[in-house]
Design a protein around this motif. Sequence first.
Motif, mmCIF file in Angstrom:
data_model
loop_
_atom_site.group_PDB
_atom_site.id
_atom_site.type_symbol
_atom_site.label_atom_id
_atom_site.label_comp_id
_atom_site.label_asym_id
_atom_site.label_seq_id
_atom_site.Cartn_x
_atom_site.Cartn_y
_atom_site.Cartn_z
ATOM 1 N N MET A 167 20.114 43.135 54.338
ATOM 2 C CA MET A 167 19.888 44.523 53.902
ATOM 3 C C MET A 167 20.621 45.499 54.813
ATOM 4 O O MET A 167 21.185 46.502 54.346
ATOM 5 N N ARG A 168 20.632 45.207 56.124
ATOM 6 C CA ARG A 168 21.319 46.101 57.059
ATOM 7 C C ARG A 168 22.808 46.195 56.747
ATOM 8 O O ARG A 168 23.403 47.279 56.813
ATOM 9 N N SER A 169 23.421 45.041 56.431
ATOM 10 C CA SER A 169 24.853 45.073 56.111
ATOM 11 C C SER A 169 25.106 45.902 54.857
ATOM 12 O O SER A 169 26.095 46.637 54.766
ATOM 13 N N GLN A 170 24.192 45.796 53.881
ATOM 14 C CA GLN A 170 24.343 46.592 52.668
ATOM 15 C C GLN A 170 24.143 48.073 52.958
ATOM 16 O O GLN A 170 24.890 48.923 52.455
ATOM 17 N N ILE A 171 23.150 48.392 53.773
ATOM 18 C CA ILE A 171 22.871 49.795 54.098
ATOM 19 C C ILE A 171 24.056 50.427 54.819
ATOM 20 O O ILE A 171 24.511 51.523 54.469
ATOM 21 N N ARG A 172 24.575 49.716 55.811
ATOM 22 C CA ARG A 172 25.719 50.266 56.547
ATOM 23 C C ARG A 172 26.951 50.361 55.652
ATOM 24 O O ARG A 172 27.755 51.298 55.765
ATOM 25 N N GLY A 173 27.115 49.378 54.759
ATOM 26 C CA GLY A 173 28.222 49.447 53.812
ATOM 27 C C GLY A 173 28.084 50.627 52.867
ATOM 28 O O GLY A 173 29.061 51.326 52.563
ATOM 29 N N LEU A 174 26.864 50.875 52.391
ATOM 30 C CA LEU A 174 26.619 52.015 51.501
ATOM 31 C C LEU A 174 26.871 53.337 52.218
ATOM 32 O O LEU A 174 27.442 54.273 51.641
ATOM 33 N N ASP A 175 26.443 53.411 53.477
ATOM 34 C CA ASP A 175 26.664 54.649 54.239
ATOM 35 C C ASP A 175 28.150 54.896 54.451
ATOM 36 O O ASP A 175 28.619 56.039 54.366
ATOM 37 N N LEU A 200 24.852 56.449 45.937
ATOM 38 C CA LEU A 200 24.907 55.692 47.189
ATOM 39 C C LEU A 200 23.808 56.131 48.140
ATOM 40 O O LEU A 200 23.165 55.306 48.810
ATOM 41 N N GLY A 201 23.571 57.444 48.201
ATOM 42 C CA GLY A 201 22.527 57.954 49.086
ATOM 43 C C GLY A 201 21.150 57.464 48.687
ATOM 44 O O GLY A 201 20.345 57.060 49.531
ATOM 45 N N ALA A 202 20.872 57.499 47.376
ATOM 46 C CA ALA A 202 19.560 57.047 46.893
ATOM 47 C C ALA A 202 19.379 55.549 47.134
ATOM 48 O O ALA A 202 18.315 55.091 47.564
ATOM 49 N N THR A 203 20.448 54.782 46.878
ATOM 50 C CA THR A 203 20.368 53.336 47.091
ATOM 51 C C THR A 203 20.171 53.007 48.567
ATOM 52 O O THR A 203 19.359 52.148 48.926
ATOM 53 N N SER A 204 20.908 53.695 49.438
ATOM 54 C CA SER A 204 20.772 53.475 50.877
ATOM 55 C C SER A 204 19.365 53.818 51.347
ATOM 56 O O SER A 204 18.761 53.086 52.149
ATOM 57 N N GLU A 205 18.825 54.912 50.838
ATOM 58 C CA GLU A 205 17.469 55.324 51.221
ATOM 59 C C GLU A 205 16.442 54.275 50.813
ATOM 60 O O GLU A 205 15.562 53.896 51.603
ATOM 61 N N ASN A 206 16.536 53.791 49.589
ATOM 62 C CA ASN A 206 15.564 52.804 49.111
ATOM 63 C C ASN A 206 15.694 51.475 49.838
ATOM 64 O O ASN A 206 14.695 50.817 50.144
ATOM 65 N N LEU A 207 16.950 51.071 50.123
ATOM 66 C CA LEU A 207 17.147 49.832 50.877
ATOM 67 C C LEU A 207 16.624 49.974 52.307
ATOM 68 O O LEU A 207 16.063 49.032 52.873
ATOM 69 N N THR A 208 16.815 51.160 52.882
ATOM 70 C CA THR A 208 16.315 51.400 54.237
ATOM 71 C C THR A 208 14.791 51.297 54.274
ATOM 72 O O THR A 208 14.209 50.728 55.208
#
Length: 529
Positions: free
Chosen positions: A52-60, A474-482
């Motif tokens: 999840m962290r790799s996805q979050i950082r990738g999304l950011d 991307l922001g919404a997805t990153s927030e939910n994954l976080t």
Amino acid sequence: MRIQHNIAALNTHRNLGFNNTQSAKNLEKLSSGYKINRAGDDAAGLSISEKMRSQIRGLDMATKNSQDGISLIQTAEGALSETHSILQRMRELADQSANGTNTDADREAIQSEVKQLKEEIDRIGNTTEFNTQKLLNGNLKSAGSVSVGQNTTTGAQVAKLTAGQVSGTYTAAADTDFVSEKINIDGTDININWQNLTTEEKDILKGSDKNKATDLVVKKINEAIDASGANINHISGYVTSGGNMVLESGSQGVNSKITASATNGVVGSMTGASNSTAGTTNYNGSTVANSSKFTAEINGVTMEVTTGAAITAGTTTMESGAQILQSGLNAAISGANTTAGASSAADPGFIAKVKVNVTEDGRFEIVSESGPVNLSDKTGNSFVKDLGLTNAQTNASGNGGMTLQIGANKGQSLSFGIGDMRSASLGVTGVDVSTATGATNALDTLDKAIAKVSEQRSNLGAVQNRLEHTINNLGATSENLTAAESRIRDVDMAKEMMEFTKNNILTQAAQSMLAQANQQPQGVLQLLG
């Protein structure tokens, strides 16, 4: 009563150690804020959390990429805004010059301004940059305003790869062979100085032990490869049952080869360099007959493909098979375009011809600019299966223009183009308003130029609007994954404090009980008194 083993004390000590360990873990979690500090805390949770962290950082980062893309678009669009203003002024001047109240001198003065305006359009087109990249000179031109680019469909490996080799009847080396020798391995010249051998090594090469001599030759050649710094694989060697010495390239395929001179050096002398063969990539699936039929779908258009020749297992090279496949696909594409009435990329439904390549590891690769290529066999046929294309995967890449990485993973990109916005491309280079006729003709030319710039600005605006939605997503997805990652990785401070308090009390109780347990054996003294 027993004094050799104090079972009560041992039990209490064990519990004390456990409580101390648990309290230490509680303190670690409370001080770090993380529920998972090491894999042992939650092995599965750690794996999920890191993914999840790799996805979050990738999304950011994709969000930043999209914002940079918007900045680039705004830079280009801002420059085109000025180009629009210049073209409007030129049209205004052409309208003025077309009026019969003007003299030739008046029109010459008007033409002087038009000339300067054309030069300014070219200056804007040549110098507008974003991060040193030219935006309006045609360098970012692509096949369309927004395009997925080339689609590469790659199948399974179906080639029988062999390595290039040099071989010949083994001949012991002579003293005259110990010189500097140049051999070619996979297209790279490698120099081996056989003069640097020790006396013992020379004796091995001059002796009758073929295997030992071959091993030494291979060793010295590989040492020369390493010393050269060339990016080629080590070779191998062996002696055949018939007594031939064979040196074989470490790579495979049509670019694999070893060549040596037959008259100079150890390799040339010992093998005679009489049999130097290049590697091959022969098709190794089931033989496919001429006129085999299968179904292809490209960009949603289904068509029947017929092969024009047989593809024979073990003998047909992959390159020949690729040409046969390519010819059949392109013939079907031409038929589909004719049916759709599409003759060029500007026509709706047009499908571009494909290119079939062979990968280095022996796979067929179909490259299409029109969309993903999906192949399937007709009932009772196995052509697509035999070619390893049953489960072929398609990857999209940019076909020119600017490609933005707008996602966390491979293939999540957006490509768009910016055309050449200089005077020649806009068609205004020849605008001449020094005569009434020229001024009248210029009105139509300038209208077309204005429309072209308007179309380009509209395309850029559409991409910008899309990117703004992309950023929101991307922001919404990153927030939910976080939030999901936090539930796995972060510690609940209140709950952990409760656990720490419990373990702390148990630790103190265990300490007290250990003291009590240690007093029990002393009762034996009363019996002794």
